[in-house]
Motif scaffolding. Structure first.
Motif, short mmCIF file in Angstrom:
data_model
loop_
_atom_site.label_atom_id
_atom_site.label_comp_id
_atom_site.label_asym_id
_atom_site.label_seq_id
_atom_site.Cartn_x
_atom_site.Cartn_y
_atom_site.Cartn_z
N LEU A 139 0.84 -1.19 0.00
CA LEU A 139 0.00 0.00 0.00
C LEU A 139 0.87 1.25 0.00
CD1 LEU A 139 -2.54 -1.00 2.81
CD2 LEU A 139 -2.84 -1.23 0.34
N ARG A 140 0.29 2.35 -0.38
CA ARG A 140 1.00 3.62 -0.29
C ARG A 140 1.40 3.89 1.15
NH1 ARG A 140 -2.95 7.87 -2.51
NH2 ARG A 140 -1.87 9.00 -0.90
N PRO A 141 2.57 4.47 1.36
CA PRO A 141 2.99 4.80 2.73
C PRO A 141 1.96 5.67 3.44
CG PRO A 141 4.81 5.08 1.20
CD PRO A 141 3.57 4.84 0.36
N GLY A 142 1.76 5.38 4.71
CA GLY A 142 0.84 6.16 5.52
C GLY A 142 -0.59 5.65 5.52
N LEU A 143 -0.89 4.70 4.63
CA LEU A 143 -2.24 4.14 4.61
C LEU A 143 -2.21 2.78 5.29
CD1 LEU A 143 -3.38 5.20 1.05
CD2 LEU A 143 -3.80 6.32 3.23
N ARG A 144 -3.21 2.50 6.11
CA ARG A 144 -3.17 1.35 7.00
C ARG A 144 -3.54 0.03 6.34
NH1 ARG A 144 -6.76 3.01 10.75
NH2 ARG A 144 -8.36 1.62 10.01
N SER A 145 -4.71 -0.02 5.68
CA SER A 145 -5.15 -1.30 5.13
C SER A 145 -6.33 -1.11 4.20
CB SER A 145 -5.55 -2.26 6.26
OG SER A 145 -6.68 -1.76 6.95
N LEU A 146 -6.61 -2.17 3.45
CA LEU A 146 -7.78 -2.23 2.60
C LEU A 146 -8.93 -2.89 3.36
CD1 LEU A 146 -6.19 -3.59 -0.71
CD2 LEU A 146 -7.05 -1.27 -0.31
N ASN A 147 -10.13 -2.75 2.87
CA ASN A 147 -11.26 -3.51 3.37
C ASN A 147 -10.95 -4.99 3.21
OD1 ASN A 147 -13.76 -5.10 2.30
ND2 ASN A 147 -14.58 -3.55 3.68
N VAL A 148 -11.29 -5.81 4.20
CA VAL A 148 -10.93 -7.22 4.20
C VAL A 148 -11.50 -7.97 2.99
CG1 VAL A 148 -12.83 -7.99 5.70
CG2 VAL A 148 -10.68 -9.23 5.69
N ALA A 149 -12.70 -7.65 2.57
CA ALA A 149 -13.30 -8.32 1.41
C ALA A 149 -12.58 -7.93 0.12
CB ALA A 149 -14.79 -8.01 1.32
N MET A 150 -12.21 -6.67 0.00
CA MET A 150 -11.47 -6.23 -1.19
C MET A 150 -10.10 -6.90 -1.24
SD MET A 150 -12.39 -2.19 -1.35
CE MET A 150 -11.32 -1.92 -2.74
N ALA A 151 -9.42 -6.94 -0.09
CA ALA A 151 -8.10 -7.56 -0.03
C ALA A 151 -8.18 -9.04 -0.38
CB ALA A 151 -7.50 -7.37 1.37
N ALA A 152 -9.16 -9.72 0.16
CA ALA A 152 -9.33 -11.15 -0.14
C ALA A 152 -9.59 -11.36 -1.63
CB ALA A 152 -10.47 -11.74 0.68
N ALA A 153 -10.40 -10.52 -2.23
CA ALA A 153 -10.70 -10.66 -3.66
C ALA A 153 -9.44 -10.51 -4.50
CB ALA A 153 -11.76 -9.63 -4.08
N MET A 154 -8.57 -9.59 -4.12
CA MET A 154 -7.32 -9.42 -4.86
C MET A 154 -6.46 -10.67 -4.77
SD MET A 154 -6.34 -5.50 -3.81
CE MET A 154 -4.75 -5.53 -4.64
N VAL A 155 -6.30 -11.20 -3.57
CA VAL A 155 -5.41 -12.34 -3.37
C VAL A 155 -6.01 -13.61 -3.97
CG1 VAL A 155 -4.21 -13.74 -1.65
CG2 VAL A 155 -4.35 -11.26 -1.36
N VAL A 156 -7.29 -13.83 -3.77
CA VAL A 156 -7.94 -15.01 -4.36
C VAL A 156 -7.88 -14.92 -5.88
CG1 VAL A 156 -10.16 -16.19 -4.67
CG2 VAL A 156 -9.38 -15.56 -2.38
N GLY A 157 -8.08 -13.75 -6.43
CA GLY A 157 -7.98 -13.58 -7.88
C GLY A 157 -6.60 -13.97 -8.40
N GLU A 158 -5.55 -13.57 -7.68
CA GLU A 158 -4.19 -13.95 -8.08
C GLU A 158 -3.99 -15.45 -7.95
OE1 GLU A 158 -0.10 -13.91 -9.18
OE2 GLU A 158 -1.83 -12.65 -9.65
N ALA A 159 -4.49 -16.05 -6.89
CA ALA A 159 -4.34 -17.50 -6.70
C ALA A 159 -5.06 -18.26 -7.81
CB ALA A 159 -4.87 -17.92 -5.34
N VAL A 160 -6.27 -17.87 -8.10
CA VAL A 160 -7.06 -18.53 -9.15
C VAL A 160 -6.37 -18.34 -10.51
CG1 VAL A 160 -9.27 -18.42 -10.38
CG2 VAL A 160 -9.23 -18.45 -7.89
N ARG A 161 -5.80 -17.16 -10.74
CA ARG A 161 -5.08 -16.92 -11.99
C ARG A 161 -3.87 -17.84 -12.09
NH1 ARG A 161 -0.65 -15.08 -13.93
NH2 ARG A 161 0.17 -14.54 -11.89
N GLN A 162 -3.06 -17.88 -11.03
CA GLN A 162 -1.87 -18.74 -11.06
C GLN A 162 -2.22 -20.21 -11.29
OE1 GLN A 162 0.77 -18.50 -7.71
NE2 GLN A 162 0.89 -16.26 -7.78
N LEU A 163 -3.28 -20.65 -10.64
CA LEU A 163 -3.67 -22.06 -10.70
C LEU A 163 -4.55 -22.39 -11.90
CD1 LEU A 163 -4.46 -22.42 -6.90
CD2 LEU A 163 -2.45 -23.36 -8.10
N ASP A 164 -4.90 -21.38 -12.67
CA ASP A 164 -5.85 -21.53 -13.77
C ASP A 164 -7.08 -22.30 -13.28
OD1 ASP A 164 -6.91 -21.19 -16.31
OD2 ASP A 164 -6.02 -23.04 -17.07
N ALA A 165 -7.61 -21.84 -12.15
CA ALA A 165 -8.72 -22.51 -11.50
C ALA A 165 -10.04 -21.76 -11.66
CB ALA A 165 -8.39 -22.70 -10.02
N TRP A 166 -10.15 -20.99 -12.74
CA TRP A 166 -11.40 -20.26 -12.97
C TRP A 166 -12.52 -21.26 -13.18
CZ3 TRP A 166 -10.80 -15.45 -11.73
CH2 TRP A 166 -9.57 -14.82 -11.94
#
Length: 168
Positions: A139-166
Motif C-alpha cells: 500500500l502507499r505509505p501512511g495508509l493502514r489497510s484495505l477492506n478485508v473483502a477487497m483484499a481477499a478478492a485481490m489475493v484469491v484472484g491472483e491465486a485462481v489466476r496462477q492455478l488456472d482454476a477459474w
C-alpha cells in the motif's frame, strides 16, 4: 482453495466474501465467535441468493479449526461435513499488514487456505504464529489497510489466476 474468516466482525464483509466464494468456487470457513449473528439479515443481503451456492463450514473456535485442518488434511466443520482426508495439511496463508512477502510473489497451491483476521483487530499472536506463510498487499505509505473483502478478492484472484482454476 478456501478462505477462512477469523472471528469476523462485519456481516456485510462476510456476506461479500461468501458471494466471492460461491462465484469462484472457493470454500469459506468461518471461525467463531462472530461479532454478529451468522444468519443476520445484513449478511443475507450482502450474499444475496449466492449463499446457497457456497461451500460454507463453521468452526466453534480457532482450536477446532486448526486441529481439524492439521489432523484431516483439510478443514472440517463442527457438524463433521465431508472433506478431503489424508495427506499433509493445507498451507495456512495469513493475509496481514505485518508481512514482508507480496502476495503476487507467492506461489499458490490448490489446497491453500487464505486466512483473514478480524476487521477490528486482525489475529492474535497464536494464530499469526500458526500461519505457514504471511502475505501482504503493498500500500502507499501512511495508509493502514484495505477492506478485508477487497483484499481477499485481490489475493484469491491472483491465486485462481496462477492455478488456472477459474470456474468453467
Amino acid at each position: 482453495m478456501r478462505i477462512a474468516l477469523y472471528q469476523p466482525d462485519i456481516p456485510q464483509n462476510a456476506g461479500t466474501l461468501m458471494r466471492l466464494g460461491a462465484c469462484l468456487n472457493v470454500g469459506i470457513d468461518i471461525i467463531e465467535p462472530c461479532g454478529f449473528v451468522l444468519d443476520d439479515k445484513r449478511l443475507r443481503r450482502s450474499g444475496m441468493d449466492y449463499l446457497e451456492g457456497v461451500d460454507l463450514v463453521r468452526h466453534t473456535s480457532w482450536t477446532t479449526f486448526e486441529t481439524r485442518r492439521r489432523a484431516n488434511g483439510q478443514s472440517q466443520g463442527d457438524a463433521g461435513q465431508p472433506s478431503r482426508a489424508g495427506g499433509p495439511a493445507p498451507r495456512l496463508l495469513l493475509l496481514t499488514t505485518r508481512a514482508a512477502l507480496c502476495y503476487t510473489d507467492f506461489v499458490f497451491q490448490p489446497d491453500d487456505i487464505l486466512l483473514l483476521g478480524r476487521e477490528s483487530a486482525g489475529v492474535p499472536e497464536e494464530v499469526h504464529a500458526a500461519a505457514d506463510a504471511r502475505l501482504a498487499i503493498p500500500l502507499r505509505p501512511g495508509l493502514r489497510s484495505l477492506n478485508v473483502a477487497m483484499a481477499a478478492a485481490m489475493v484469491v484472484g491472483e491465486a485462481v489466476r496462477q492455478l488456472d482454476a477459474w470456474p468453467r
